[in-house]
Motif scaffolding. Structure first.
Motif, PDB file in Angstrom:
ATOM      1  N   GLY A 450      -3.373  -6.048   5.556  1.00 45.46           N
ATOM      2  CA  GLY A 450      -2.865  -7.084   4.737  1.00 45.46           C
ATOM      3  C   GLY A 450      -2.261  -6.765   3.486  1.00 45.46           C
ATOM      4  O   GLY A 450      -1.069  -7.149   3.000  1.00 45.46           O
ATOM      5  N   ASN A 451      -2.796  -5.683   2.570  1.00 49.06           N
ATOM      6  CA  ASN A 451      -2.125  -4.879   1.670  1.00 49.06           C
ATOM      7  C   ASN A 451      -0.866  -4.523   1.865  1.00 49.06           C
ATOM      8  O   ASN A 451      -0.146  -4.503   1.121  1.00 49.06           O
ATOM      9  CB  ASN A 451      -3.207  -3.914   1.026  1.00 49.06           C
ATOM     10  N   ALA A 452      -1.066  -3.415   3.097  1.00 53.88           N
ATOM     11  CA  ALA A 452       0.216  -2.759   3.473  1.00 53.88           C
ATOM     12  C   ALA A 452       1.491  -3.922   3.578  1.00 53.88           C
ATOM     13  O   ALA A 452       2.531  -3.820   3.032  1.00 53.88           O
ATOM     14  CB  ALA A 452       0.273  -2.080   4.860  1.00 53.88           C
ATOM     15  N   ALA A 480      -0.070   2.896   7.713  1.00 55.88           N
ATOM     16  CA  ALA A 480       0.997   3.528   6.831  1.00 55.88           C
ATOM     17  C   ALA A 480       2.183   2.386   6.564  1.00 55.88           C
ATOM     18  O   ALA A 480       2.454   1.827   7.487  1.00 55.88           O
ATOM     19  CB  ALA A 480       1.795   4.815   7.744  1.00 55.88           C
ATOM     20  N   ASP A 481       2.646   2.475   5.252  1.00 57.03           N
ATOM     21  CA  ASP A 481       3.859   1.527   5.025  1.00 57.03           C
ATOM     22  C   ASP A 481       4.633   2.195   4.146  1.00 57.03           C
ATOM     23  O   ASP A 481       4.626   3.364   3.769  1.00 57.03           O
ATOM     24  CB  ASP A 481       3.093   0.259   4.194  1.00 57.03           C
ATOM     25  N   THR A 482       5.785   1.496   4.203  1.00 57.14           N
ATOM     26  CA  THR A 482       7.031   2.112   3.400  1.00 57.14           C
ATOM     27  C   THR A 482       7.050   1.119   2.209  1.00 57.14           C
ATOM     28  O   THR A 482       8.258   0.847   1.711  1.00 57.14           O
ATOM     29  CB  THR A 482       8.202   2.084   4.093  1.00 57.14           C
ATOM     30  N   SER A 499     -10.335  -2.921  -9.549  1.00 62.42           N
ATOM     31  CA  SER A 499      -9.335  -1.998  -9.807  1.00 62.42           C
ATOM     32  C   SER A 499      -7.990  -2.309  -9.215  1.00 62.42           C
ATOM     33  O   SER A 499      -7.955  -2.315  -7.990  1.00 62.42           O
ATOM     34  CB  SER A 499      -9.745  -0.659  -9.514  1.00 62.42           C
ATOM     35  N   GLN A 500      -6.993  -2.562 -10.046  1.00 64.08           N
ATOM     36  CA  GLN A 500      -5.626  -2.729  -9.385  1.00 64.08           C
ATOM     37  C   GLN A 500      -4.678  -1.722 -10.142  1.00 64.08           C
ATOM     38  O   GLN A 500      -5.041  -1.229 -11.185  1.00 64.08           O
ATOM     39  CB  GLN A 500      -5.164  -3.902  -9.894  1.00 64.08           C
ATOM     40  N   THR A 501      -3.401  -1.334  -9.665  1.00 61.02           N
ATOM     41  CA  THR A 501      -2.534  -0.532 -10.296  1.00 61.02           C
ATOM     42  C   THR A 501      -2.302  -0.936 -11.431  1.00 61.02           C
ATOM     43  O   THR A 501      -2.498  -0.084 -12.571  1.00 61.02           O
ATOM     44  CB  THR A 501      -1.364  -0.447  -9.367  1.00 61.02           C
ATOM     45  N   ASP A 502      -1.519  -2.193 -11.756  1.00 63.02           N
ATOM     46  CA  ASP A 502      -1.446  -2.283 -13.395  1.00 63.02           C
ATOM     47  C   ASP A 502      -0.998  -3.781 -13.209  1.00 63.02           C
ATOM     48  O   ASP A 502      -1.060  -4.279 -12.248  1.00 63.02           O
ATOM     49  CB  ASP A 502      -0.239  -1.450 -14.028  1.00 63.02           C
ATOM     50  N   GLY A 511      -4.224 -11.234  -6.227  1.00 60.87           N
ATOM     51  CA  GLY A 511      -5.251 -10.291  -5.746  1.00 60.87           C
ATOM     52  C   GLY A 511      -6.662 -10.074  -6.723  1.00 60.87           C
ATOM     53  O   GLY A 511      -6.252 -10.411  -7.805  1.00 60.87           O
ATOM     54  N   THR A 512      -7.506  -9.845  -6.204  1.00 65.79           N
ATOM     55  CA  THR A 512      -9.049  -9.608  -7.101  1.00 65.79           C
ATOM     56  C   THR A 512      -9.350  -8.259  -7.372  1.00 65.79           C
ATOM     57  O   THR A 512     -10.207  -7.957  -8.196  1.00 65.79           O
ATOM     58  CB  THR A 512     -10.079 -10.127  -6.442  1.00 65.79           C
ATOM     59  N   GLY A 513      -8.677  -7.195  -6.498  1.00 71.36           N
ATOM     60  CA  GLY A 513      -8.862  -5.718  -6.616  1.00 71.36           C
ATOM     61  C   GLY A 513     -10.323  -5.680  -6.197  1.00 71.36           C
ATOM     62  O   GLY A 513     -11.165  -4.439  -6.180  1.00 71.36           O
ATOM     63  N   LEU A 514     -10.794  -6.549  -5.084  1.00 72.85           N
ATOM     64  CA  LEU A 514     -12.184  -6.126  -4.580  1.00 72.85           C
ATOM     65  C   LEU A 514     -11.962  -5.500  -3.310  1.00 72.85           C
ATOM     66  O   LEU A 514     -12.962  -5.098  -2.697  1.00 72.85           O
ATOM     67  CB  LEU A 514     -12.817  -7.561  -4.514  1.00 72.85           C
ATOM     68  N   GLY A 515     -11.026  -5.727  -2.653  1.00 72.30           N
ATOM     69  CA  GLY A 515     -10.670  -5.501  -1.086  1.00 72.30           C
ATOM     70  C   GLY A 515     -11.019  -4.098  -0.846  1.00 72.30           C
ATOM     71  O   GLY A 515     -11.795  -3.846  -0.041  1.00 72.30           O
ATOM     72  N   LEU A 516     -10.305  -3.107  -1.532  1.00 73.27           N
ATOM     73  CA  LEU A 516     -10.378  -1.630  -1.330  1.00 73.27           C
ATOM     74  C   LEU A 516     -11.854  -1.365  -1.617  1.00 73.27           C
ATOM     75  O   LEU A 516     -12.601  -0.529  -0.905  1.00 73.27           O
ATOM     76  CB  LEU A 516      -9.493  -0.885  -1.990  1.00 73.27           C
ATOM     77  N   ALA A 517     -12.498  -1.800  -2.751  1.00 67.09           N
ATOM     78  CA  ALA A 517     -13.892  -1.735  -2.966  1.00 67.09           C
ATOM     79  C   ALA A 517     -14.895  -2.013  -1.709  1.00 67.09           C
ATOM     80  O   ALA A 517     -15.672  -1.327  -1.186  1.00 67.09           O
ATOM     81  CB  ALA A 517     -14.363  -2.132  -4.279  1.00 67.09           C
TER      82      ALA A 517
HETATM   83  P1  ADP Z   1      -6.065  -6.697  -4.296  1.00 72.47           P
HETATM   84  O1  ADP Z   1      -5.236  -6.192  -3.180  1.00 72.47           O
HETATM   85  O2  ADP Z   1      -7.051  -8.074  -3.947  1.00 72.47           O
HETATM   86  O3  ADP Z   1      -5.359  -6.807  -5.693  1.00 72.47           O
HETATM   87  P2  ADP Z   1      -7.214  -4.533  -3.314  1.00 72.47           P
HETATM   88  O4  ADP Z   1      -8.748  -3.739  -3.646  1.00 72.47           O
HETATM   89  O5  ADP Z   1      -7.025  -4.709  -2.025  1.00 72.47           O
HETATM   90  O6  ADP Z   1      -7.421  -5.531  -4.010  1.00 72.47           O
HETATM   91  O7  ADP Z   1      -6.207  -3.626  -3.888  1.00 72.47           O
HETATM   92  C1  ADP Z   1      -6.258  -2.994  -5.108  1.00 72.47           C
HETATM   93  C2  ADP Z   1      -4.888  -2.501  -5.367  1.00 72.47           C
HETATM   94  O8  ADP Z   1      -4.566  -1.389  -4.798  1.00 72.47           O
HETATM   95  C3  ADP Z   1      -3.722  -3.549  -5.444  1.00 72.47           C
HETATM   96  O9  ADP Z   1      -3.803  -4.464  -6.445  1.00 72.47           O
HETATM   97  C4  ADP Z   1      -2.698  -2.850  -5.469  1.00 72.47           C
HETATM   98  O10 ADP Z   1      -2.134  -2.559  -6.727  1.00 72.47           O
HETATM   99  C5  ADP Z   1      -3.218  -1.437  -4.763  1.00 72.47           C
HETATM  100  N1  ADP Z   1      -2.822  -1.387  -3.439  1.00 72.47           N
HETATM  101  C6  ADP Z   1      -3.652  -1.575  -2.424  1.00 72.47           C
HETATM  102  N2  ADP Z   1      -2.950  -1.299  -1.200  1.00 72.47           N
HETATM  103  C7  ADP Z   1      -1.778  -0.901  -1.373  1.00 72.47           C
HETATM  104  C8  ADP Z   1      -0.507  -0.471  -0.703  1.00 72.47           C
HETATM  105  N3  ADP Z   1      -0.581  -0.553   0.616  1.00 72.47           N
HETATM  106  N4  ADP Z   1       0.665  -0.286  -1.479  1.00 72.47           N
HETATM  107  C9  ADP Z   1       0.656  -0.250  -2.616  1.00 72.47           C
HETATM  108  N5  ADP Z   1      -0.354  -0.421  -3.510  1.00 72.47           N
HETATM  109  C10 ADP Z   1      -1.638  -0.849  -2.963  1.00 72.47           C
END
Ligand code: ADP
Length: 574
Positions: A450-452, A480-482, A499-502, A511-517
């Motif tokens: 989903g993130n990719a 893997a994504d481009t 946590s999110q990139t910026d 997004g909430t920044g919870l998915g990867l956690a």
């Molecule tokens: P959400 O996507 O709900 O904000 P995630 O925990 O899934 O929360 O992701 C956190 C952050 O990681 C995203 O907000 C994004 O900044 C970065 N991120 C995650 N997956 C990718 C990806 N495939 N490419 C670029 N940035 C990503």
């Protein structure tokens, strides 16, 4: 001027060294008290001379020990005794040349005092008895005709020898003095370091008897050094483990080799009032001349221990609060989810009824917002469950390839709409059937894929599955994504919750920044690892490993399998 500066100062001997040297020199004098009369008998000399001489030497030896006489004077008296013995031997032998050497030998003995007074007394004796008497009454000093007929020549020869000897003696005396000064300075430095050290510094001998106790030790143990020195170290220090008997210091070091020596260990300190306090000690051993010396640095760690205790309690309280919060969130999310499902269900039903365009648009918005909200609530619920330790994983057999293909297939439409190629490749030796939790594995994949797709505008998203190279019991899956990639600084904390990139990315993509956690927690619970490789602007590869027990049974029941590499391309790039 320089010559004067290079002469010995004559004040290098301390009380202890002087006493031991004086004792040695007096022993030599007492030997002469016996030796001179015996020599007189041997030479057949007049008894008055040798008995009188022996008596005189005995009186001098006694006088040189009188405690009322000052130290320097005692040295000078002993010197007079040795020089008188030399003169007596020369006269008793009627000037035999060999006995003249006695004077020369006595000078280095006298220099042992490292004091100008005995040195000059000895030299003066030689000048008077040997030089003056030898020159003017040569018969008394020289037993050979050469000396008797040319006394000046012989006085000069002997004088030359004496001068050379004195020069050499003064040189060695000065060298010795400088070395002693250096030792004293180094001792003073060590004492100063020990006295000003922040730790208590204690030194003991091999039996653990204290021989040094610095000011810090005095205040830490509330024991003055006069009281502590001579006591056993175990009076003031014991092991903090009550089952270990505190023993002499050698047994600490000997019983547990390496356990105490040269490392920090915690012990109990005991004051003279019987109170105990925690200490940290560092003990080292120095062997000098075959004798062991132990140095113990002691630090009072009462405050640190109290702080640790406070921190521990605060951590426990924080953990309890966090658990309560997670449980509350889990309950609340559950409570919100139920009516939310009602809202969504009703909106879906509403959308199947005849509506005008405006009403349909409104209902669609309600449905989309509700779906997003439900997604967020589900994430919070999962996260809270994991945090509260209430998430239990299933352990059932499932078709790995099938699950992968189906899960990725769910994103077919989404990828197609964005014009992205979506593929899944499963290596031939990947197990078809695995044991584990397919639902949670699907959740991991859903989050990553989903993130990719979300963060990729052009190019492709590819999923690979293969046995892990390092550990064949693990399956490694890569997504893997481009897409936009993740900057290095954000990569370190991307797996932290919320946590999110910026901010700009959040505003653009939501997004909430919870998915990867959640993914990180799930992968951990499944016995695997999670990581990522990313180049900003070029794309990201998330990888994870999971331990899914391979099972060869019931393959056909679950899915048809192929032993070749399976690549399923979901959509071609448009
Ligand atoms: P959400 O996507 O709900 O904000 P995630 O925990 O899934 O929360 O992701 C956190 C952050 O990681 C995203 O907000 C994004 O900044 C970065 N991120 C995650 N997956 C990718 C990806 N495939 N490419 C670029 N940035 C990503």
């Amino acid at each position: 001027m320089n010559l004067l500066a290079s002469l010995p100062k004559g004040d290098a001997l301390d009380e202890q060294a002087w006493c031991s040297r004086h004792r040695g020199i007096l022993s030599i004098l007492w030997l002469h008290v016996l030796g001179v009369p015996l020599f007189g008998v041997y030479m057949g000399a007049s008894p008055t001379l040798y008995l009188g001489g022996g008596g005189l030497l005995a009186c001098i030896a006694v006088a040189a020990r009188l405690s009322m006489v000052r130290r320097r004077l005692q040295s000078a008296i002993a010197t007079c005794g040795l020089m008188t013995a030399s003169a007596l031997l020369v006269h008793l032998s009627e000037g035999q040349i060999e006995l003249h050497f006695h004077f020369f030998v006595m000078m280095p003995v006298i220099v042992l005092y490292q004091d100008w007074l005995p040195f000059l007394v000895g030299l003066q004796f030689i000048i008077l008895d040997h030089g003056v008497v030898g020159t003017f009454m040569p018969d008394m000093v020289y037993g050979h005709t050469g000396g008797q007929t040319h006394p000046w020549t012989w006085a000069l020869i002997h004088g030359g020898f004496i001068l050379a000897e004195c020069a050499a003696l003064l040189y060695f005396w000065r060298v010795n003095e400088l070395a002693q000064d250096e030792v004293r300075a180094s001792e003073a430095r060590t004492r100063m370091i020990i006295e000003t050290a922040l730790d208590a510094v204690i030194t003991t001998d091999a039996a653990g008897t204290i021989n040094r106790w610095n000011t810090q030790a005095e205040s830490m143990f509330d024991v003055p050094r006069t009281e502590a020195i001579g006591k056993s170290l175990t009076t003031y220090l014991s092991t903090s483990d009550p089952s270990t008997e505190p023993g002499p210091i050698t047994s600490y070091a000997g019983l547990v080799p390496g356990a105490i020596l040269n490392r920090r260990s915690e012990m109990l300190g005991h004051t003279c009032q019987g109170t105990s306090f925690p200490v940290e000690i560092a003990m080292s051993c120095l062997t000098v001349g075959g004798t062991q010396q132990f140095t113990i640095f002691v630090q009072d760690i009462s405050e640190r221990k109290q702080q640790e205790e406070r921190l521990h309690r605060a951590k426990e309280a924080a953990e309890a609060a966090s658990l309560a919060k997670s449980q509350f969130l889990a309950n609340m999310s559950h409570e919100i989810r139920t009516p939310m499902n009602g809202v969504l269900g009703m909106t879906e039903l509403l959308l199947t009824t005849p509506l005008n365009d405006k009403q349909r648009r409104y209902a669609d918005t309600v449905h989309n917002s509700g779906t997003s909200l439900l997604h967020i609530i589900n994430d919070i619920l999962d996260f809270s469950k994991i945090e509260a330790g209430r998430l239990v994983l299933e352990y059932i057999p499932f078709g790995l390839r099938q699950m992968l293909t189906e899960t990725i297939g769910l994103y077919h439409e989404q990828a197609r709409k964005k014009g992205l190629a979506l593929s899944v490749t499963v290596a031939p030796d990947t197990p078809d059937i695995a044991h584990g939790d397919p639902h949670r594995l699907r959740q991991i994949l859903t989050n990553l894929v989903g993130n990719a797709i979300k963060f990729t505008e052009t190019g492709n998203v590819a999923v690979f599955a293969r046995p892990d190279e390092g550990d064949q019991k693990l399956v490694r899956i890569e997504v893997a994504d481009t897409g936009i990639g993740i900057p290095l600084h954000a990569q370190e904390k991307i797996f932290d919750s919320f946590s999110q990139t910026d901010g700009s990315i959040t505003r653009k993509y939501g997004g909430t920044g919870l998915g990867l956690a959640i993914v990180k927690q799930l992968v951990g619970m499944m016995g695997g690892h999670l990581g990522l490789v990313s180049t900003p602007g070029q794309g990201t590869t998330f990888w994870f490993t999971i331990s899914l027990d391979k099972s060869s049974s019931r393959v056909s029941e679950l899915q048809p399998h192929s032993s070749n590499e399976t690549t399923v391309a979901m959509t071609a790039q448009q």
